[in-house]
Design a protein around this motif. Structure first.
Motif, PDB file in Angstrom:
ATOM      1  N   HIS A 123      67.173  16.830  13.611  1.00  0.00           N
ATOM      2  CA  HIS A 123      67.429  16.104  14.860  1.00  0.00           C
ATOM      3  C   HIS A 123      68.217  16.950  15.851  1.00  0.00           C
ATOM      4  N   PRO A 125      66.348  20.069  19.261  1.00  0.00           N
ATOM      5  CA  PRO A 125      66.301  20.178  20.736  1.00  0.00           C
ATOM      6  C   PRO A 125      67.525  20.888  21.310  1.00  0.00           C
ATOM      7  N   ALA A 135      58.874  26.625  19.329  1.00  0.00           N
ATOM      8  CA  ALA A 135      59.562  25.381  19.666  1.00  0.00           C
ATOM      9  C   ALA A 135      58.566  24.249  19.908  1.00  0.00           C
ATOM     10  N   TYR A 145      57.157  23.197  16.545  1.00  0.00           N
ATOM     11  CA  TYR A 145      58.189  22.512  15.763  1.00  0.00           C
ATOM     12  C   TYR A 145      58.339  21.067  16.247  1.00  0.00           C
ATOM     13  N   LYS A 146      58.435  20.890  17.559  1.00  0.00           N
ATOM     14  CA  LYS A 146      58.597  19.550  18.117  1.00  0.00           C
ATOM     15  C   LYS A 146      57.389  18.681  17.799  1.00  0.00           C
ATOM     16  N   SER A 147      56.198  19.280  17.870  1.00  0.00           N
ATOM     17  CA  SER A 147      54.983  18.524  17.590  1.00  0.00           C
ATOM     18  C   SER A 147      54.909  18.086  16.132  1.00  0.00           C
ATOM     19  N   HIS A 180      57.370  17.590  14.085  1.00  0.00           N
ATOM     20  CA  HIS A 180      58.454  16.694  13.693  1.00  0.00           C
ATOM     21  C   HIS A 180      58.538  15.466  14.597  1.00  0.00           C
ATOM     22  N   HIS A 181      57.557  15.306  15.467  1.00  0.00           N
ATOM     23  CA  HIS A 181      57.604  14.232  16.465  1.00  0.00           C
ATOM     24  C   HIS A 181      57.618  12.865  15.822  1.00  0.00           C
TER      25      HIS A 181
END
Length: 213
Positions: A139, A142, A202, A205-207, A209-210
């Motif tokens: 978490h 970001p 990045a 990673y965001k995609s 763990h979305h």
């Protein structure tokens, strides 16, 4: 005829050995991965040339995160090398009072490169806080990513402003000026590559763990 048959058998034997050698296969996959990712940067040839050097020494699976970290290490090495060269030039100019104007221009460039080294060093520390698979700090990603992108963008600006401001007009001439500009331009390009590869990591990673709680 016998020589041709011997060479053919040797070639086939080498090919079979490579197919069954896990180290060779791993390096081949890493090389292909590097080429694919580098072609999505502004300087693909430079990217491939620098990052492929690490393939033979890399024993693990090469992920987007590992590639971004390696690219960042290359940028930091370039920044430190450039700083060392510019420092030497500044010292030589300082010895002669007639070169004061040139010395001031080089000092401005050196200050910007020093800032860039600090920013890239911050990025190195920050990326080490990012766990490959999320983990307990997933978490916080970001925050880590934003810091890295901000610092790396600042380092890129430092390099580009050194070229624009530090060597404008007749600030310094001859071969020294050409070599300095080449080194700083190389630093700007490698930092651009690092930023592009980190941004890709990045985004992935965001995609991935979305949808995780």
């Amino acid at each position: 005829m016998r020589l041709s048959l011997f060479l053919l058998s040797l070639l086939i034997s080498s090919s079979v050995e490579a197919d069954h050698n896990p180290t060779v296969r791993r390096h081949s996959r890493a090389r292909a991965f590097i080429e694919l990712q580098c072609h999505k940067t502004l300087y693909p040839d430079l990217c491939i040339r620098y990052l492929s050097y690490y393939v033979t020494n890399f024993t693990n699976t090469l992920s987007h995160q590992k590639l971004a970290q390696i690219a960042l290490k290359v940028s930091l090495d370039r920044a430190e090398s450039t700083r060392a060269y510019v420092t030497d030039v500044a010292k030589e100019l300082k010895l002669n009072k007639a070169n004061y104007y040139y010395y001031q221009a080089i000092r401005e460039c050196l200050d910007q490169i020093n800032d860039g080294v600090a920013q890239l060093s911050n990025c190195m520390r920050e990326t080490q806080m990012i766990k490959e698979n999320g983990g307990s700090d997933g978490h916080d990603f970001p925050w880590h990513a934003s810091n890295v992108q901000t610092w790396m963008s600042a380092a890129l600006t430092d390099a580009s402003m050194c070229i624009i401001d530090g060597f404008s007009g007749r600030a310094i001439g001859g071969k020294t000026k050409a070599l300095l500009k080449a080194k700083v331009l190389n630093l700007e390009q490698t930092t651009s590559i690092s930023l592009a590869l980190f941004n890709r990591f990045a985004a992935r990673y965001k995609s991935s763990h979305h949808n995780k709680p």
